[in-house]
Every structure is written in C-alpha cells, then in structure tokens.
Write a protein that holds these residues in place. Structure first.
Motif, mmCIF file in Angstrom:
data_model
loop_
_atom_site.group_PDB
_atom_site.id
_atom_site.type_symbol
_atom_site.label_atom_id
_atom_site.label_comp_id
_atom_site.label_asym_id
_atom_site.label_seq_id
_atom_site.Cartn_x
_atom_site.Cartn_y
_atom_site.Cartn_z
ATOM 1 N N ILE A 185 -4.172 9.219 4.330
ATOM 2 C CA ILE A 185 -4.278 9.444 5.814
ATOM 3 C C ILE A 185 -4.577 11.069 6.073
ATOM 4 O O ILE A 185 -3.864 11.870 5.739
ATOM 5 C CB ILE A 185 -2.908 8.871 6.328
ATOM 6 C CG1 ILE A 185 -2.515 7.551 6.027
ATOM 7 C CG2 ILE A 185 -2.857 9.156 7.995
ATOM 8 C CD1 ILE A 185 -1.316 7.215 6.655
ATOM 9 N N ASP B 217 5.301 -1.299 1.910
ATOM 10 C CA ASP B 217 4.520 0.107 2.229
ATOM 11 C C ASP B 217 5.516 1.163 1.820
ATOM 12 O O ASP B 217 6.605 1.253 2.195
ATOM 13 C CB ASP B 217 3.654 -0.026 3.434
ATOM 14 C CG ASP B 217 2.623 -1.065 3.668
ATOM 15 O OD1 ASP B 217 2.164 -1.758 2.535
ATOM 16 O OD2 ASP B 217 2.265 -1.054 4.613
ATOM 17 N N LEU C 251 5.325 5.652 2.171
ATOM 18 C CA LEU C 251 4.545 6.993 2.498
ATOM 19 C C LEU C 251 4.933 7.965 1.841
ATOM 20 O O LEU C 251 6.098 8.200 1.402
ATOM 21 C CB LEU C 251 4.841 7.219 4.049
ATOM 22 C CG LEU C 251 4.323 8.461 4.545
ATOM 23 C CD1 LEU C 251 2.705 8.543 4.607
ATOM 24 C CD2 LEU C 251 5.034 8.747 5.825
ATOM 25 N N PHE D 17 0.507 6.060 10.218
ATOM 26 C CA PHE D 17 1.206 5.291 9.051
ATOM 27 C C PHE D 17 2.001 4.038 9.857
ATOM 28 O O PHE D 17 2.168 2.950 9.464
ATOM 29 C CB PHE D 17 2.069 6.126 8.169
ATOM 30 C CG PHE D 17 3.173 5.266 7.435
ATOM 31 C CD1 PHE D 17 2.761 4.754 6.240
ATOM 32 C CD2 PHE D 17 4.323 5.145 7.513
ATOM 33 C CE1 PHE D 17 3.335 3.978 5.440
ATOM 34 C CE2 PHE D 17 5.259 4.771 7.031
ATOM 35 C CZ PHE D 17 4.880 4.050 5.791
ATOM 36 N N TYR E 152 0.677 5.121 1.269
ATOM 37 C CA TYR E 152 -0.065 5.987 1.991
ATOM 38 C C TYR E 152 0.275 7.301 1.770
ATOM 39 O O TYR E 152 1.438 7.681 1.282
ATOM 40 C CB TYR E 152 0.269 5.666 3.546
ATOM 41 C CG TYR E 152 -0.302 4.117 4.097
ATOM 42 C CD1 TYR E 152 -1.401 4.194 4.303
ATOM 43 C CD2 TYR E 152 0.684 3.374 4.019
ATOM 44 C CE1 TYR E 152 -1.993 2.864 4.726
ATOM 45 C CE2 TYR E 152 0.181 1.823 4.365
ATOM 46 C CZ TYR E 152 -1.129 1.552 4.763
ATOM 47 O OH TYR E 152 -1.388 0.461 5.202
ATOM 48 N N THR F 140 0.952 -1.129 0.082
ATOM 49 C CA THR F 140 0.022 0.025 -0.055
ATOM 50 C C THR F 140 0.905 1.154 -0.034
ATOM 51 O O THR F 140 1.941 1.353 0.853
ATOM 52 C CB THR F 140 -0.954 -0.012 1.335
ATOM 53 O OG1 THR F 140 -1.557 -1.064 1.484
ATOM 54 C CG2 THR F 140 -1.902 1.269 1.267
#
Length: 95
Positions: A93, A32, A34, A23, A5, A3
């Motif tokens: 987020i 993942d 960010l 996160f 974010y 994913t």
C-alpha cells in the motif's frame, strides 16, 4: 483470501493516515494483517501511526509495526516485511 498488507514509511506524515485508511477499507476481519516498516522517519510519521493504529487494532495478530534500527531503504524494508508476513498473498500500500 488471506492477505498481508505492507506499508513502507519514511517521513510519510502527509500520507500515512491515508495508507492506513486504505487498509481499513480492504481489511477482512480475522484473516488479513498489516505490516508497517518505518525507515527511521524524522517527522511525525511514527506518532501518527501509533495514534491511528492504537484506535483501530485490538490485538497484535493482525498488526506488526517495525522501526528499522538503521536505514535500509524501500526495497530491503519491503523484502523484510514479506519475510515476516504470515499470509500467502501480499500487497503493498502506498510508498
């Protein structure tokens, strides 16, 4: 599931640490990423991001931080982040 974010910030000094901590709770080690996009914050948002992320991230593979060169607004900033994201699944987020 890998994913990406995405956090959009604009004068978000009061919430940015909370968003980054969310996160961290969801982070699946090497899968993942960010992406933070700041829309020219004029408060302490950017220094808080740099201070918080610097302690957590060890490489650039899982973290991307962009500061817009001109005001784009939330929608365009998030669209840009989605294009940059390398993972199929994307989650926003806060913001």
């Amino acid at each position: 599931m890998k994913t990406s974010y995405i956090i959009y910030t604009n004068n978000s000094e009061d919430k940015i640490e909370e968003y980054i901590n969310k996160f961290k709770e969801m982070w699946n080690n090497n899968e993942d990423e960010l992406i933070i996009v700041d829309d020219l914050s004029q408060d302490q948002t950017v220094p808080i991001i740099v201070g918080t992320i610097g302690l957590f991230f060890k490489d650039e593979e899982h973290f991307k931080f962009y500061i817009n060169t001109e005001k784009k607004g939330k929608t365009k900033s998030i669209q840009m982040a989605k294009k940059i994201a390398t993972n199929r699944h994307k989650a926003i987020i806060g913001g």
